[in-house]
Design a protein around this motif. Structure first.
Motif, mmCIF file in Angstrom:
data_model
loop_
_atom_site.group_PDB
_atom_site.id
_atom_site.type_symbol
_atom_site.label_atom_id
_atom_site.label_comp_id
_atom_site.label_asym_id
_atom_site.label_seq_id
_atom_site.Cartn_x
_atom_site.Cartn_y
_atom_site.Cartn_z
ATOM 1 N N ILE A 1 -6.480 -4.074 -1.685
ATOM 2 C CA ILE A 1 -5.048 -3.764 -1.556
ATOM 3 C C ILE A 1 -4.217 -5.026 -1.762
ATOM 4 O O ILE A 1 -3.186 -4.993 -2.440
ATOM 5 C CB ILE A 1 -4.763 -3.101 -0.189
ATOM 6 C CG1 ILE A 1 -5.398 -1.695 -0.156
ATOM 7 C CG2 ILE A 1 -3.261 -3.029 0.077
ATOM 8 C CD1 ILE A 1 -5.391 -1.041 1.220
ATOM 9 N N THR A 2 -4.660 -6.145 -1.201
ATOM 10 C CA THR A 2 -3.951 -7.414 -1.408
ATOM 11 C C THR A 2 -3.935 -7.781 -2.883
ATOM 12 O O THR A 2 -2.899 -8.188 -3.425
ATOM 13 C CB THR A 2 -4.608 -8.524 -0.568
ATOM 14 O OG1 THR A 2 -4.563 -8.149 0.814
ATOM 15 C CG2 THR A 2 -3.903 -9.854 -0.767
ATOM 16 N N ALA B 1 -1.403 -5.810 -4.880
ATOM 17 C CA ALA B 1 0.005 -6.147 -4.658
ATOM 18 C C ALA B 1 0.590 -6.903 -5.847
ATOM 19 O O ALA B 1 1.744 -6.693 -6.221
ATOM 20 C CB ALA B 1 0.169 -6.967 -3.380
ATOM 21 N N PHE C 1 4.402 -5.128 -4.301
ATOM 22 C CA PHE C 1 4.228 -5.298 -2.870
ATOM 23 C C PHE C 1 4.565 -4.035 -2.078
ATOM 24 O O PHE C 1 3.860 -3.709 -1.122
ATOM 25 C CB PHE C 1 5.023 -6.504 -2.370
ATOM 26 C CG PHE C 1 4.311 -7.797 -2.649
ATOM 27 C CD1 PHE C 1 3.559 -8.410 -1.666
ATOM 28 C CD2 PHE C 1 4.356 -8.374 -3.906
ATOM 29 C CE1 PHE C 1 2.879 -9.589 -1.926
ATOM 30 C CE2 PHE C 1 3.687 -9.551 -4.177
ATOM 31 C CZ PHE C 1 2.938 -10.171 -3.189
ATOM 32 N N ALA D 1 1.548 -1.835 -2.086
ATOM 33 C CA ALA D 1 0.459 -2.419 -1.304
ATOM 34 C C ALA D 1 0.741 -2.339 0.192
ATOM 35 O O ALA D 1 -0.162 -2.059 0.992
ATOM 36 C CB ALA D 1 0.221 -3.866 -1.726
ATOM 37 N N ILE D 2 1.985 -2.555 0.579
ATOM 38 C CA ILE D 2 2.331 -2.476 1.991
ATOM 39 C C ILE D 2 2.190 -1.041 2.494
ATOM 40 O O ILE D 2 1.659 -0.792 3.585
ATOM 41 C CB ILE D 2 3.737 -3.052 2.238
ATOM 42 C CG1 ILE D 2 3.677 -4.575 2.033
ATOM 43 C CG2 ILE D 2 4.248 -2.693 3.628
ATOM 44 C CD1 ILE D 2 5.017 -5.260 1.992
ATOM 45 N N SER E 1 -1.443 -0.395 2.824
ATOM 46 C CA SER E 1 -1.978 -1.096 4.002
ATOM 47 C C SER E 1 -1.697 -0.318 5.275
ATOM 48 O O SER E 1 -2.571 -0.186 6.138
ATOM 49 C CB SER E 1 -1.356 -2.492 4.114
ATOM 50 O OG SER E 1 -1.746 -3.295 3.043
#
Length: 110
Positions: A81-82, A85, A90, A93-94, A97
């Motif tokens: 996931i990082t 990003a 982002f 990805a956030i 997460s």
């Protein structure tokens, strides 16, 4: 009118579009997911990445659970996931997460 609760988007889709579910059951899983050219683990990572990239967060919990069942660790998922990003953004990805945290926390509490 009674409301029916479903455990997954796939289950809800099955109730509304049984022919679509039939395609998934007869083609996607027995032919695509069982193709030995890629391991189930690799397919899970690819699928989760595609769902994150496309913003399909409704399907993400089910595929995160499948990925864990196929051997992807939480540390590996966090790293994936990082990594995503920087390629898909982002916000995606956030969101992923947060969904992964909720999904894996729920799994640990059961």
């Amino acid at each position: 009118m009674s409301r029916i609760n479903f455990n997954s988007p796939r289950e809800a889709a099955r109730a509304f579009t049984p022919k679509l579910a039939q395609f998934v059951d007869s083609t996607l899983y027995p032919q695509i997911w069982s193709d030995p050219a890629l391991s189930p683990r690799d397919r899970s990572l690819i699928t989760v990445a595609a769902l994150i990239a496309a913003g399909h967060s409704e399907e993400l919990p089910a595929h995160l659970r499948r990925a864990a069942g196929n051997g992807v660790t939480q540390d590996e998922m966090a790293a994936a996931i990082t990594h995503l990003a920087f390629y898909v953004g982002f916000p995606a990805a956030i969101t992923a997460s947060a969904i992964a945290n909720a999904t894996f926390s729920a799994k640990e509490n059961n």
